[in-house]
Design a protein around this motif. Sequence first.
Motif, PDB file in Angstrom:
ATOM      1  N   ASP A  39       0.724  -1.112  -0.012  1.00  0.00           N
ATOM      2  CA  ASP A  39       0.089   0.017  -0.198  1.00  0.00           C
ATOM      3  C   ASP A  39       0.903   1.266   0.000  1.00  0.00           C
ATOM      4  O   ASP A  39       2.151   1.258   0.399  1.00  0.00           O
ATOM      5  CB  ASP A  39      -1.000   0.043   1.299  1.00  0.00           C
ATOM      6  CG  ASP A  39      -2.028   0.835   1.059  1.00  0.00           C
ATOM      7  OD1 ASP A  39      -2.528   1.595  -0.175  1.00  0.00           O
ATOM      8  OD2 ASP A  39      -2.752   1.240   2.196  1.00  0.00           O
ATOM      9  N   ASN A  87     -10.785  -2.155  -5.900  1.00  0.00           N
ATOM     10  CA  ASN A  87     -10.056  -1.253  -6.620  1.00  0.00           C
ATOM     11  C   ASN A  87     -10.690  -0.973  -7.893  1.00  0.00           C
ATOM     12  O   ASN A  87     -10.225   0.069  -8.384  1.00  0.00           O
ATOM     13  CB  ASN A  87      -8.512  -1.946  -6.825  1.00  0.00           C
ATOM     14  CG  ASN A  87      -7.522  -1.696  -5.452  1.00  0.00           C
ATOM     15  OD1 ASN A  87      -6.814  -2.496  -5.301  1.00  0.00           O
ATOM     16  ND2 ASN A  87      -8.020  -1.049  -4.654  1.00  0.00           N
ATOM     17  N   ARG A  90     -11.824   2.655  -8.487  1.00  0.00           N
ATOM     18  CA  ARG A  90     -11.016   3.889  -8.543  1.00  0.00           C
ATOM     19  C   ARG A  90     -11.287   4.505 -10.038  1.00  0.00           C
ATOM     20  O   ARG A  90     -11.936   3.812 -10.692  1.00  0.00           O
ATOM     21  CB  ARG A  90      -9.519   3.562  -8.767  1.00  0.00           C
ATOM     22  CG  ARG A  90      -9.229   2.926  -7.337  1.00  0.00           C
ATOM     23  CD  ARG A  90      -7.718   2.750  -6.937  1.00  0.00           C
ATOM     24  NE  ARG A  90      -7.646   2.624  -5.784  1.00  0.00           N
ATOM     25  CZ  ARG A  90      -6.034   2.430  -5.002  1.00  0.00           C
ATOM     26  NH1 ARG A  90      -4.962   2.665  -5.677  1.00  0.00           N
ATOM     27  NH2 ARG A  90      -5.946   2.113  -3.816  1.00  0.00           N
ATOM     28  N   ARG A 207       1.671  -4.908   6.109  1.00  0.00           N
ATOM     29  CA  ARG A 207       1.188  -3.898   5.439  1.00  0.00           C
ATOM     30  C   ARG A 207       1.965  -2.661   5.431  1.00  0.00           C
ATOM     31  O   ARG A 207       2.222  -2.294   6.691  1.00  0.00           O
ATOM     32  CB  ARG A 207      -0.341  -3.807   5.825  1.00  0.00           C
ATOM     33  CG  ARG A 207      -0.929  -2.666   5.026  1.00  0.00           C
ATOM     34  CD  ARG A 207      -2.455  -2.572   5.268  1.00  0.00           C
ATOM     35  NE  ARG A 207      -3.075  -1.440   4.122  1.00  0.00           N
ATOM     36  CZ  ARG A 207      -4.293  -1.519   3.879  1.00  0.00           C
ATOM     37  NH1 ARG A 207      -5.021  -2.553   4.144  1.00  0.00           N
ATOM     38  NH2 ARG A 207      -4.827  -0.718   2.808  1.00  0.00           N
ATOM     39  N   ARG A 213      -5.384  -2.243   8.590  1.00  0.00           N
ATOM     40  CA  ARG A 213      -6.554  -3.071   8.292  1.00  0.00           C
ATOM     41  C   ARG A 213      -6.285  -4.075   7.149  1.00  0.00           C
ATOM     42  O   ARG A 213      -5.012  -3.773   6.642  1.00  0.00           O
ATOM     43  CB  ARG A 213      -7.715  -2.143   7.740  1.00  0.00           C
ATOM     44  CG  ARG A 213      -7.126  -1.270   6.327  1.00  0.00           C
ATOM     45  CD  ARG A 213      -8.566  -0.365   6.149  1.00  0.00           C
ATOM     46  NE  ARG A 213      -8.033   0.721   5.239  1.00  0.00           N
ATOM     47  CZ  ARG A 213      -7.937   1.912   5.223  1.00  0.00           C
ATOM     48  NH1 ARG A 213      -8.150   2.239   6.637  1.00  0.00           N
ATOM     49  NH2 ARG A 213      -7.456   2.926   4.362  1.00  0.00           N
ATOM     50  N   SER A 215      -8.327  -4.679   4.521  1.00  0.00           N
ATOM     51  CA  SER A 215      -8.743  -4.429   3.059  1.00  0.00           C
ATOM     52  C   SER A 215      -9.202  -5.601   2.367  1.00  0.00           C
ATOM     53  O   SER A 215      -8.955  -5.679   1.045  1.00  0.00           O
ATOM     54  CB  SER A 215      -8.102  -3.641   2.505  1.00  0.00           C
ATOM     55  OG  SER A 215      -7.682  -2.404   3.120  1.00  0.00           O
TER      56      SER A 215
HETATM   57  C1  IPE Z   1      -5.432  -2.654  -0.575  1.00  0.00           C
HETATM   58  O1  IPE Z   1      -5.004  -1.391  -0.708  1.00  0.00           O
HETATM   59  C2  IPE Z   1      -5.405  -3.444  -1.932  1.00  0.00           C
HETATM   60  C3  IPE Z   1      -3.865  -3.479  -2.392  1.00  0.00           C
HETATM   61  C4  IPE Z   1      -2.921  -3.195  -1.991  1.00  0.00           C
HETATM   62  C5  IPE Z   1      -4.029  -4.032  -3.687  1.00  0.00           C
HETATM   63  P1  IPE Z   1      -6.303  -0.070  -0.691  1.00  0.00           P
HETATM   64  O2  IPE Z   1      -5.401   1.128  -0.816  1.00  0.00           O
HETATM   65  O3  IPE Z   1      -7.043  -0.564  -1.919  1.00  0.00           O
HETATM   66  O4  IPE Z   1      -7.112  -0.326   0.704  1.00  0.00           O
HETATM   67  P2  IPE Z   1      -7.848   0.506   1.286  1.00  0.00           P
HETATM   68  O5  IPE Z   1      -8.983   1.205   0.603  1.00  0.00           O
HETATM   69  O6  IPE Z   1      -6.955   1.802   1.795  1.00  0.00           O
HETATM   70  O7  IPE Z   1      -8.675   0.087   2.538  1.00  0.00           O
END
Ligand code: IPE
Length: 262
Positions: A39, A87, A90, A207, A213, A215
Amino acid sequence: MLDKLGWKKSHKVQQQSIQQRMTNLNLEDVPNHIAIIMDGNGRWANKKALPRFVGHREGMQNIRRITRAANSMGVGAITLYAFSTENWKRPSKEVEFLMRLPEEFLTAFIPELMELNIRVEMIGEQEGVPDYTNRAIGKAREETKNNTGMILNFAFNYGGRREIVLAVQQLAQLVQEGTLEPQDIDEDLIAQHLMTSKLPEPDLLIRTSGEIRLSNFLLWQLAYTEFWFTDVHWPEFTAETLLEAVESFQKRNRRYGGLKGE
Ligand code: IPE
Ligand code: IPE
Ligand code: MG
């Protein structure tokens, strides 16, 4: 006295090179499977006043470095969360860019994967993903399929809940056909119908970028995984950060509901 000793100790640790720290790892206790929520690509780019896609490209490049680092530590498998079922929300320009990355990146990465004896795998649904993306992932899987070393598993168009829904549908189908009795459904059978059926459960979840979290990542598989979070954005996550996570992992006491030391 204790403070002073403690300070000295941590000071000493900071002075050690990565190589020294690598040799200090307990080789018997390297996590066999590491799952990573990569992330913070967008925030990394923002910080540098660059467009988000630059962060995604940099993040993709970082996969090479971290794959090498995990491989040299003796990790058996890494699962990288690259695109979630959420995702799709987006902006379409960003989604399109993300869908192009496997094509741009995986093909160029194959010779290195061959040299390292690494096998590419994938979890997630191909349906809904453009052909060129599926083709690029398929090609990497096909060309590396006989490699016997570390598994590099991409979670692409993956969602933990969706994965469980699909497993339930498969089991319900078997019950309807009369080949499965409901009382024979147990944890092992459910695990066998998940997309990760051929992988061991993750020992360590990492993470990046400060969010605490899941996700929708590997909901079933992470039941007894050790978690490690860092504020570092994924493009800045280095071999040393990975080492820090593994060092932390090696200090944990995994009890699985039992008692210490048993
Ligand atoms: C989780 O990250 C998904 C990936 C790393 C592919 P996100 O950025 O989509 O998660 P949220 O929206 O912060 O929960
Ligand atoms: C992770 O970086 C990559 C994907 C989810 C595809 P993000 O794009 O979520 O970056 P942030 O969270 O917006 O910084
Ligand atoms: Mg994010």
